[in-house]
Design a protein around this motif. Sequence first.
Motif, short mmCIF file in Angstrom:
data_model
loop_
_atom_site.label_atom_id
_atom_site.label_comp_id
_atom_site.label_asym_id
_atom_site.label_seq_id
_atom_site.Cartn_x
_atom_site.Cartn_y
_atom_site.Cartn_z
N LEU A 119 -5.87 2.62 -7.19
CA LEU A 119 -6.11 2.42 -5.76
C LEU A 119 -7.33 3.19 -5.28
O LEU A 119 -8.12 2.68 -4.48
N ALA A 126 -2.03 2.92 6.11
CA ALA A 126 -2.78 1.68 5.89
C ALA A 126 -3.62 1.35 7.12
O ALA A 126 -3.12 1.33 8.23
N VAL A 163 -9.37 0.60 1.95
CA VAL A 163 -8.72 1.67 1.20
C VAL A 163 -9.30 3.04 1.54
O VAL A 163 -8.53 4.00 1.75
N ASP A 188 -2.62 -6.56 -0.04
CA ASP A 188 -1.32 -6.13 -0.54
C ASP A 188 -0.19 -7.04 -0.08
O ASP A 188 -0.35 -7.85 0.83
N TYR A 206 0.83 -1.20 0.00
CA TYR A 206 0.00 0.00 0.00
C TYR A 206 0.87 1.25 0.00
O TYR A 206 0.62 2.20 -0.75
#
Length: 172
Positions: A121, A163, A154, A129, A106
Amino acid sequence: MENTSLNIAGFNKNSITDGPGFRFVIFAQGCVHNCKGCHNPETHPFGTGTDYTVAEIIAMIKKNPMIKGVTLSGGDPFCQPKEFAVLSAELKKLGYEICAFTGYLYEALVKDTADDKYKLLQQVDILIDGPFIESEKSMDLKFKGSRNQRTIDVAKSLEKGQAVISDSPRWV
């Protein structure tokens, strides 16, 4: 949208193993990671799949009203980021949840907001990921192959600037 085409290794039109519920899975052709023990090594060479337009792929997905989510796998969809961003944006407009698997972390995908990888993304709801690491392989993981891989929310991650691991019981 009409002129955008993607090089695809194949499809699973009704998967229950690549995310929650009935999902349509798109396997991108091409991957730079070449992880030892990869489940889909035939998807690594670039340009050896079949080209499909965004419209053709959406038409396939719409044939099954049970499909609520689309999973981008591969290969690595982030190796065709511009094309998968176009497809994912169209799918989001239609109300589909988007999950993407990638060997990239990420943190690498958010480094350059002008990069097509970042644009893809932004269209993804859930990101799995990290590269597959054979020594970390586990059959006990939900929707992942190795313990190092993360299931990332996300939208929350982009909002927080780091993240954020998904806490949705659908994904963990």
